[in-house]
Design a protein around this motif. Structure first.
Motif, PDB file in Angstrom:
ATOM      1  N   PHE A 240      17.109   3.736  13.335  1.00  0.00           N
ATOM      2  CA  PHE A 240      17.452   4.779  14.296  1.00  0.00           C
ATOM      3  C   PHE A 240      16.214   5.174  15.098  1.00  0.00           C
ATOM      4  O   PHE A 240      15.089   5.175  14.576  1.00  0.00           O
ATOM      5  CB  PHE A 240      18.002   6.017  13.590  1.00  0.00           C
ATOM      6  CG  PHE A 240      19.381   5.831  13.004  1.00  0.00           C
ATOM      7  CD1 PHE A 240      20.513   6.053  13.765  1.00  0.00           C
ATOM      8  CD2 PHE A 240      19.532   5.438  11.683  1.00  0.00           C
ATOM      9  CE1 PHE A 240      21.772   5.894  13.231  1.00  0.00           C
ATOM     10  CE2 PHE A 240      20.790   5.269  11.131  1.00  0.00           C
ATOM     11  CZ  PHE A 240      21.916   5.492  11.904  1.00  0.00           C
ATOM     12  N   SER A 241      16.426   5.548  16.328  1.00  0.00           N
ATOM     13  CA  SER A 241      15.332   6.022  17.173  1.00  0.00           C
ATOM     14  C   SER A 241      15.002   7.478  16.830  1.00  0.00           C
ATOM     15  O   SER A 241      15.906   8.299  16.687  1.00  0.00           O
ATOM     16  CB  SER A 241      15.725   5.917  18.649  1.00  0.00           C
ATOM     17  OG  SER A 241      14.720   6.460  19.481  1.00  0.00           O
ATOM     18  N   SER A 242      13.735   7.767  16.690  1.00  0.00           N
ATOM     19  CA  SER A 242      13.330   9.135  16.367  1.00  0.00           C
ATOM     20  C   SER A 242      13.254   9.983  17.627  1.00  0.00           C
ATOM     21  O   SER A 242      12.660   9.570  18.632  1.00  0.00           O
ATOM     22  CB  SER A 242      11.966   9.143  15.685  1.00  0.00           C
ATOM     23  OG  SER A 242      11.505  10.479  15.488  1.00  0.00           O
ATOM     24  N   PRO A 243      13.824  11.184  17.621  1.00  0.00           N
ATOM     25  CA  PRO A 243      13.600  12.113  18.734  1.00  0.00           C
ATOM     26  C   PRO A 243      12.124  12.504  18.795  1.00  0.00           C
ATOM     27  O   PRO A 243      11.383  12.326  17.826  1.00  0.00           O
ATOM     28  CB  PRO A 243      14.483  13.308  18.379  1.00  0.00           C
ATOM     29  CG  PRO A 243      15.490  12.788  17.411  1.00  0.00           C
ATOM     30  CD  PRO A 243      14.781  11.731  16.626  1.00  0.00           C
ATOM     31  N   ALA A 244      11.715  13.061  19.900  1.00  0.00           N
ATOM     32  CA  ALA A 244      10.318  13.447  20.080  1.00  0.00           C
ATOM     33  C   ALA A 244      10.138  14.957  20.034  1.00  0.00           C
ATOM     34  O   ALA A 244       9.156  15.493  20.549  1.00  0.00           O
ATOM     35  CB  ALA A 244       9.785  12.900  21.402  1.00  0.00           C
ATOM     36  N   GLY A 245      11.075  15.669  19.409  1.00  0.00           N
ATOM     37  CA  GLY A 245      10.981  17.118  19.286  1.00  0.00           C
ATOM     38  C   GLY A 245      11.459  17.566  17.920  1.00  0.00           C
ATOM     39  O   GLY A 245      12.370  16.958  17.334  1.00  0.00           O
ATOM     40  N   ILE A 246      10.870  18.633  17.388  1.00  0.00           N
ATOM     41  CA  ILE A 246      11.223  19.133  16.064  1.00  0.00           C
ATOM     42  C   ILE A 246      12.689  19.575  16.015  1.00  0.00           C
ATOM     43  O   ILE A 246      13.434  19.203  15.098  1.00  0.00           O
ATOM     44  CB  ILE A 246      10.301  20.300  15.668  1.00  0.00           C
ATOM     45  CG1 ILE A 246       8.861  19.801  15.471  1.00  0.00           C
ATOM     46  CG2 ILE A 246      10.801  20.977  14.393  1.00  0.00           C
ATOM     47  CD1 ILE A 246       8.684  18.808  14.347  1.00  0.00           C
ATOM     48  N   SER A 247      13.134  20.341  16.984  1.00  0.00           N
ATOM     49  CA  SER A 247      14.520  20.822  16.988  1.00  0.00           C
ATOM     50  C   SER A 247      15.510  19.667  17.075  1.00  0.00           C
ATOM     51  O   SER A 247      16.572  19.693  16.433  1.00  0.00           O
ATOM     52  CB  SER A 247      14.753  21.789  18.154  1.00  0.00           C
ATOM     53  OG  SER A 247      14.018  22.975  17.984  1.00  0.00           O
ATOM     54  N   GLN A 248      15.160  18.634  17.845  1.00  0.00           N
ATOM     55  CA  GLN A 248      16.060  17.490  17.990  1.00  0.00           C
ATOM     56  C   GLN A 248      16.162  16.707  16.677  1.00  0.00           C
ATOM     57  O   GLN A 248      17.230  16.192  16.329  1.00  0.00           O
ATOM     58  CB  GLN A 248      15.572  16.578  19.114  1.00  0.00           C
ATOM     59  CG  GLN A 248      15.724  17.147  20.515  1.00  0.00           C
ATOM     60  CD  GLN A 248      14.756  18.302  20.805  1.00  0.00           C
ATOM     61  OE1 GLN A 248      13.634  18.318  20.303  1.00  0.00           O
ATOM     62  NE2 GLN A 248      15.207  19.255  21.618  1.00  0.00           N
ATOM     63  N   ILE A 249      15.068  16.618  15.941  1.00  0.00           N
ATOM     64  CA  ILE A 249      15.108  15.947  14.638  1.00  0.00           C
ATOM     65  C   ILE A 249      15.975  16.745  13.664  1.00  0.00           C
ATOM     66  O   ILE A 249      16.771  16.173  12.910  1.00  0.00           O
ATOM     67  CB  ILE A 249      13.685  15.758  14.074  1.00  0.00           C
ATOM     68  CG1 ILE A 249      12.864  14.826  14.972  1.00  0.00           C
ATOM     69  CG2 ILE A 249      13.742  15.201  12.649  1.00  0.00           C
ATOM     70  CD1 ILE A 249      11.415  14.670  14.557  1.00  0.00           C
ATOM     71  N   VAL A 250      15.853  18.073  13.691  1.00  0.00           N
ATOM     72  CA  VAL A 250      16.687  18.912  12.830  1.00  0.00           C
ATOM     73  C   VAL A 250      18.159  18.723  13.171  1.00  0.00           C
ATOM     74  O   VAL A 250      19.009  18.581  12.272  1.00  0.00           O
ATOM     75  CB  VAL A 250      16.285  20.397  12.961  1.00  0.00           C
ATOM     76  CG1 VAL A 250      17.308  21.301  12.270  1.00  0.00           C
ATOM     77  CG2 VAL A 250      14.901  20.625  12.369  1.00  0.00           C
ATOM     78  N   ASP A 251      18.480  18.701  14.452  1.00  0.00           N
ATOM     79  CA  ASP A 251      19.871  18.498  14.865  1.00  0.00           C
ATOM     80  C   ASP A 251      20.389  17.156  14.360  1.00  0.00           C
ATOM     81  O   ASP A 251      21.540  17.049  13.908  1.00  0.00           O
ATOM     82  CB  ASP A 251      19.984  18.562  16.392  1.00  0.00           C
ATOM     83  CG  ASP A 251      19.719  19.965  16.937  1.00  0.00           C
ATOM     84  OD1 ASP A 251      19.832  20.934  16.164  1.00  0.00           O
ATOM     85  OD2 ASP A 251      19.393  20.081  18.137  1.00  0.00           O
ATOM     86  N   TRP A 252      19.559  16.139  14.437  1.00  0.00           N
ATOM     87  CA  TRP A 252      19.952  14.810  13.961  1.00  0.00           C
ATOM     88  C   TRP A 252      20.231  14.841  12.459  1.00  0.00           C
ATOM     89  O   TRP A 252      21.234  14.284  11.989  1.00  0.00           O
ATOM     90  CB  TRP A 252      18.852  13.807  14.275  1.00  0.00           C
ATOM     91  CG  TRP A 252      19.222  12.369  14.017  1.00  0.00           C
ATOM     92  CD1 TRP A 252      19.716  11.465  14.914  1.00  0.00           C
ATOM     93  CD2 TRP A 252      19.134  11.673  12.767  1.00  0.00           C
ATOM     94  NE1 TRP A 252      19.941  10.244  14.298  1.00  0.00           N
ATOM     95  CE2 TRP A 252      19.588  10.350  12.979  1.00  0.00           C
ATOM     96  CE3 TRP A 252      18.709  12.036  11.489  1.00  0.00           C
ATOM     97  CZ2 TRP A 252      19.635   9.389  11.967  1.00  0.00           C
ATOM     98  CZ3 TRP A 252      18.763  11.091  10.467  1.00  0.00           C
ATOM     99  CH2 TRP A 252      19.220   9.785  10.705  1.00  0.00           C
TER     100      TRP A 252
END
Length: 337
Positions: free
Chosen positions: A121-133
């Motif tokens: 999976f591609s990692s988001p580049a933001g903390i909030s986006q990683i939490v949402d994922w």
């Protein structure tokens, strides 16, 4: 020692306290004090109004139920999150040790996008986006809420964001050697560490894992077994350089927000990756509990898991009254009213 990643969830039986027997009558002028067992495992004393005692029976007082059972505490759901480029296997034996220390609780390890079984999976580049994922990807494993988030390094930033934006989902948080923009760059990444890690990214995978072990641990710097295991982890489920760079960028932008839940910060004075001053700044910002280890490295669960579990016990005892204490307090309240 071969490490087995713990399953995403463990089954626990619902604890329902039995109904307490009614107290003996004291006088016709006093109404009965009863107890009720409430489903979901938490037992409360149901207060019923009592009539004013007549003057001729001043010594007659309602008595506490003779056979009242203490309420059973709800099992906690520990959710473990690692940091930069690591996955659940890098906890080594700690999840099993945590489960043994709190056998009634549930332990779940999550893997960030781009790592471990999620390495494709591609990692988001933001903390909030990683939490949402994480919340979406692991929705089925996170149904038992509220959660106790136990995290290390960048995982602490994810926990802070989670606790701020979704407070109803998280009961408490534990953050090990984390950091934020409250601290300077030289505190967030010790001098030399950034260039060492960037150099490791350009090196062969075996050398990279050896550098990471030597930098994050103070007690296993020459441990070939751990280095070999971590090398195998990367061979099986490689973390791309792009994932690492995105995670580094996300961590660099993290700014803490208000948190209302109980929070424990743990740091090591001898951390060679992140200065303990970062945890001190966060503890001041959140008015949170802070405990410092004298000699462990950045990876406290690897260097001294026994100390870590001891700190968890002490912290939980401080903020969670025992079943006996809670039951006594409720009975005293019932009698007083």
């Amino acid at each position: 020692m071969n490490h087995t990643t713990p399953p995403d969830h463990r089954n626990t039986d619902d604890d329902i306290a039995p109904e307490a027997e009614a107290p003996a009558e004291c006088s016709d002028a006093v109404k009965e004090v009863t107890t009720e067992a409430i489903v979901d495992g938490a037992t409360d004393i149901a207060d019923t109004a009592t009539e004013e005692l007549p003057a001729e029976t001043p010594d007659c007082q309602p008595q506490a139920p003779a056979h009242s059972q203490p309420p059973q505490p709800q099992p906690r759901h520990w959710v473990l999150l690692r940091g930069l480029s690591r996955d659940s296997r890098h906890w080594e034996a700690f999840p099993e040790q945590l489960q043994a220390a709190f056998p009634e609780d549930r332990v779940t390890c999550l893997n960030l996008p781009g790592t471990g079984p999620n390495h494709q999976f591609s990692s988001p580049a933001g903390i909030s986006q990683i939490v949402d994922w994480l919340r979406q990807h692991y929705a089925a494993s996170l149904k038992q809420q509220p959660l106790h988030l136990l995290t290390i390094s960048m995982g602490g930033m994810l926990a802070a964001d989670w606790m701020h934006r979704f407070p109803e989902e998280v009961a408490a948080g534990v953050m090990i050697n984390s950091s934020s923009k409250l601290s300077s760059l030289s505190q967030r990444m010790r001098p030399g560490t950034l260039f060492t890690l960037l150099g490791a990214l350009m090196s062969s995978m075996p050398k990279r894992e050896k550098v990471i072990v030597q930098r994050t641990s103070n007690r296993h710097t020459d441990n070939g077994d751990i280095t070999n295991r971590w090398r195998i982890y990367q061979q099986q489920q490689p973390v791309s350089a792009m994932t690492m760079l995105k995670q580094l960028f996300a961590a660099s932008q993290f700014e803490p927000q208000a948190i209302s839940q109980p929070l424990l910060l743990l740091a090591s004075r001898q951390d060679r990756v992140v200065s303990p001053e970062c945890s001190e700044a966060l503890a001041d910002y959140w008015s949170a509990d802070l405990r410092l280890h004298k000699s462990a490295g950045h990876d406290i669960p690897l260097d001294d898991s026994e100390w870590l579990i001891t700190q968890l016990r002490l912290w939980l005892e401080k903020r969670e009254p025992s079943a006996t204490e809670q039951n006594t307090a409720e009975i005293e309240t019932a009698i007083a009213t």
